[in-house]
Design an enzyme around this catalytic site. Structure first.
Site, mmCIF file in Angstrom:
data_model
loop_
_atom_site.group_PDB
_atom_site.id
_atom_site.type_symbol
_atom_site.label_atom_id
_atom_site.label_comp_id
_atom_site.label_asym_id
_atom_site.label_seq_id
_atom_site.Cartn_x
_atom_site.Cartn_y
_atom_site.Cartn_z
ATOM 1 N N HIS A 1 -2.408 5.092 -18.133
ATOM 2 C CA HIS A 1 -3.379 4.899 -17.050
ATOM 3 C C HIS A 1 -3.322 6.010 -15.999
ATOM 4 O O HIS A 1 -2.994 5.763 -14.843
ATOM 5 C CB HIS A 1 -3.247 3.517 -16.401
ATOM 6 C CG HIS A 1 -1.834 3.027 -16.188
ATOM 7 N ND1 HIS A 1 -0.894 3.727 -15.488
ATOM 8 C CD2 HIS A 1 -1.220 1.892 -16.587
ATOM 9 C CE1 HIS A 1 0.231 3.060 -15.464
ATOM 10 N NE2 HIS A 1 0.068 1.940 -16.131
ATOM 11 N N LEU B 1 -2.272 -1.016 -10.231
ATOM 12 C CA LEU B 1 -1.327 0.090 -10.076
ATOM 13 C C LEU B 1 -1.298 0.930 -11.350
ATOM 14 O O LEU B 1 -1.225 0.351 -12.433
ATOM 15 C CB LEU B 1 0.073 -0.446 -9.751
ATOM 16 C CG LEU B 1 0.198 -1.057 -8.356
ATOM 17 C CD1 LEU B 1 1.529 -1.746 -8.186
ATOM 18 C CD2 LEU B 1 -0.005 0.001 -7.263
ATOM 19 N N ASP C 1 -5.519 -1.179 -19.890
ATOM 20 C CA ASP C 1 -4.594 -1.767 -18.916
ATOM 21 C C ASP C 1 -5.154 -3.089 -18.384
ATOM 22 O O ASP C 1 -4.860 -3.471 -17.251
ATOM 23 C CB ASP C 1 -4.281 -0.811 -17.759
ATOM 24 C CG ASP C 1 -3.026 -1.237 -17.003
ATOM 25 O OD1 ASP C 1 -2.221 -2.009 -17.554
ATOM 26 O OD2 ASP C 1 -2.861 -0.807 -15.846
ATOM 27 N N LYS D 1 8.302 1.115 -23.664
ATOM 28 C CA LYS D 1 7.625 1.293 -22.380
ATOM 29 C C LYS D 1 8.648 1.495 -21.270
ATOM 30 O O LYS D 1 9.571 0.694 -21.116
ATOM 31 C CB LYS D 1 6.770 0.046 -22.070
ATOM 32 C CG LYS D 1 6.048 0.070 -20.728
ATOM 33 C CD LYS D 1 4.943 1.112 -20.683
ATOM 34 C CE LYS D 1 4.349 1.279 -19.290
ATOM 35 N NZ LYS D 1 3.278 0.380 -18.976
ATOM 36 N N HIS E 1 -3.404 0.185 -24.624
ATOM 37 C CA HIS E 1 -2.572 -0.307 -23.500
ATOM 38 C C HIS E 1 -3.196 -1.595 -22.961
ATOM 39 O O HIS E 1 -4.240 -1.558 -22.310
ATOM 40 C CB HIS E 1 -2.519 0.736 -22.381
ATOM 41 C CG HIS E 1 -1.668 0.327 -21.218
ATOM 42 N ND1 HIS E 1 -0.713 1.144 -20.677
ATOM 43 C CD2 HIS E 1 -1.600 -0.821 -20.488
ATOM 44 C CE1 HIS E 1 -0.107 0.536 -19.674
ATOM 45 N NE2 HIS E 1 -0.647 -0.672 -19.537
ATOM 46 N N HIS F 1 4.895 4.249 -17.302
ATOM 47 C CA HIS F 1 4.213 3.950 -16.042
ATOM 48 C C HIS F 1 4.674 5.035 -15.069
ATOM 49 O O HIS F 1 5.799 4.996 -14.584
ATOM 50 C CB HIS F 1 4.579 2.552 -15.528
ATOM 51 C CG HIS F 1 3.833 2.217 -14.263
ATOM 52 N ND1 HIS F 1 2.816 1.289 -14.220
ATOM 53 C CD2 HIS F 1 3.920 2.731 -13.015
ATOM 54 C CE1 HIS F 1 2.317 1.243 -12.985
ATOM 55 N NE2 HIS F 1 2.976 2.106 -12.235
ATOM 56 N N HIS G 1 -2.250 -5.822 -21.407
ATOM 57 C CA HIS G 1 -1.379 -6.967 -21.088
ATOM 58 C C HIS G 1 -2.140 -8.226 -21.507
ATOM 59 O O HIS G 1 -3.257 -8.449 -21.043
ATOM 60 C CB HIS G 1 -1.116 -7.041 -19.590
ATOM 61 C CG HIS G 1 -0.519 -5.785 -19.040
ATOM 62 N ND1 HIS G 1 0.822 -5.620 -18.839
ATOM 63 C CD2 HIS G 1 -1.099 -4.607 -18.663
ATOM 64 C CE1 HIS G 1 1.057 -4.401 -18.358
ATOM 65 N NE2 HIS G 1 -0.098 -3.769 -18.250
#
Ligand code: DOR
Ligand code: ZN
Length: 347
Positions: free
Chosen positions: A174, A219, A247, A99, A13, A136, A15
């Protein structure tokens, strides 16, 4: 010097953004991880296989020469995701999951899903085509306390999804709470979870006590100590339902250090080192390899990596920021010492 060699890990995971930020951050991930599940929450989001292929090309161009790294792409679920796109994703060799962002839950989630039951046909198509769903897991109800949003999501939405789609492989991304850990532990084998380094190392005092520290704001928000202990116990338990997903979420320093700062911790600069620190403190370094290098690959039904990475016990100080030409990304533990250092990898 004490060293630790494990099979080359994957990040399930992350970004990595696009443009100048991508060029700044990608080398950090590629030198540690053989593969990474790339989040699709760009602006605009990556919703089609064609967009994922274009994005994958951009990522591959940012991989340093001689480094072996494979981005595993994901698509962003919306109310408009079609069964045809899901079939195309399943047939592509680029897309590995979808996702689900509840609309408004986090960074670039506005195009996400407002009514989860409305996308059940899409989830049925993913189940049929054997494509994992990544979630999420936070409700977006403004009345719901921010520290309760994950727990409430598990009770109101996740439980229902799992009941309706028993064969849909699902990752609660997460995880941050005891309740989420317990749900995953007791659910069937199709349900797994990723855990970030910040949620293993810190509790909410790191964010809020003695001043607000925006670089620890992500978050789902970091919770109180008893939750951290539950996450650490899960990560170091050897239970294959829990595996590594950083994350890592880079934002410009100026957008974090402001009156209303963005959510996201940048951890790719030292991901494995941060996990090693957490596992060592729990006296569980022997459990790091399963968590970092085996269980995620097994869940995604991909081969385990064959190369290795070596960490050495050698203190170093994390730079104040990464980036050049005015671009600045503040990493987790900026200016502080880390006790483990990545030495080299062998593919
Ligand atoms: O803190 C976060 N940052 N949580 C997310 O879910 C998204 C991420 C981002 O994209 O910045
Ligand atoms: Zn994320």
């Amino acid at each position: 010097m004490k060293t630790l060699t494990i099979t080359r890990p994957d990040d399930w995971h992350i970004h990595v953004r696009s443009g100048a930020v991508l060029k700044t951050v990608l080398a950090h991930t590629a030198r540690q991880f053989a593969r990474a599940i790339i989040m699709p929450n760009l602006k605009p989001p990556v919703t089609t296989v064609a967009q994922a292929l274009t994005y994958r090309d951009e990522i591959l161009r940012a991989v340093p020469v001689g480094v072996d790294f494979t981005p595993l792409m994901t698509l962003y679920l919306t109310g408009a995701t079609t069964a045809a796109e899901i079939k195309a994703a399943a047939e592509s060799d680029a897309v590995y999951a979808f996702k689900l962002y509840p609309a408004g839950a986090t960074t670039n989630s506005d195009a996400g899903v407002a009514d989860i039951t409305a996308i059940y046909p899409a989830l049925a198509a993913m189940e049929k085509h054997n494509l994992p769903l990544l979630i999420h897991g936070e409700v977006t109800d403004e009345q719901c306390d921010i520290f309760d949003r994950e727990r409430v999501f598990v009770d109101t939405h996740l439980r229902a999804i799992v009941e309706h789609f028993p064969n849909l492989r699902t990752v609660l991304e997460h995880v941050t709470t005891t309740e989420a850990v317990q749900f995953v532990q007791t659910a069937g084998d199709t349900i797994a979870a990723t855990i970030t380094p910040q949620h293993l190392l810190f509790n909410r005092n790191a964010v809020l006590a003695g001043g607000i520290r925006p670089h620890y704001y992500c978050l789902p928000i970091i919770k109180r100590e008893r939750h951290r202990l539950a996450l650490l116990a899960a990560a170091t338990s050897g239970n294959p339902k829990f595996f590594l997903g950083t994350d890592s979420a880079p934002h410009l320093t100026s957008l974090k250090e402001t009156a209303c700062g963005c959510a996201g911790c940048y951890s790719a600069h030292a991901a494995l080192e941060l996990y090693a620190e957490a596992f060592e403190r729990a006296d569980a370094l022997d459990k790091l390899e399963g968590f970092a290098s085996f269980y995620g690959a097994d869940f995604y039904r991909l081969p385990r990596n064959t190369g290795t990475v070596t960490l050495e016990k050698n203190s170093w100080t994390v730079p104040a920021f990464y980036g050049e030409n005015g671009l600045s990304i503040t990493p987790l533990k900026a200016g502080e010492a880390l006790s483990w250092k990545l030495q080299h990898y062998q593919s």
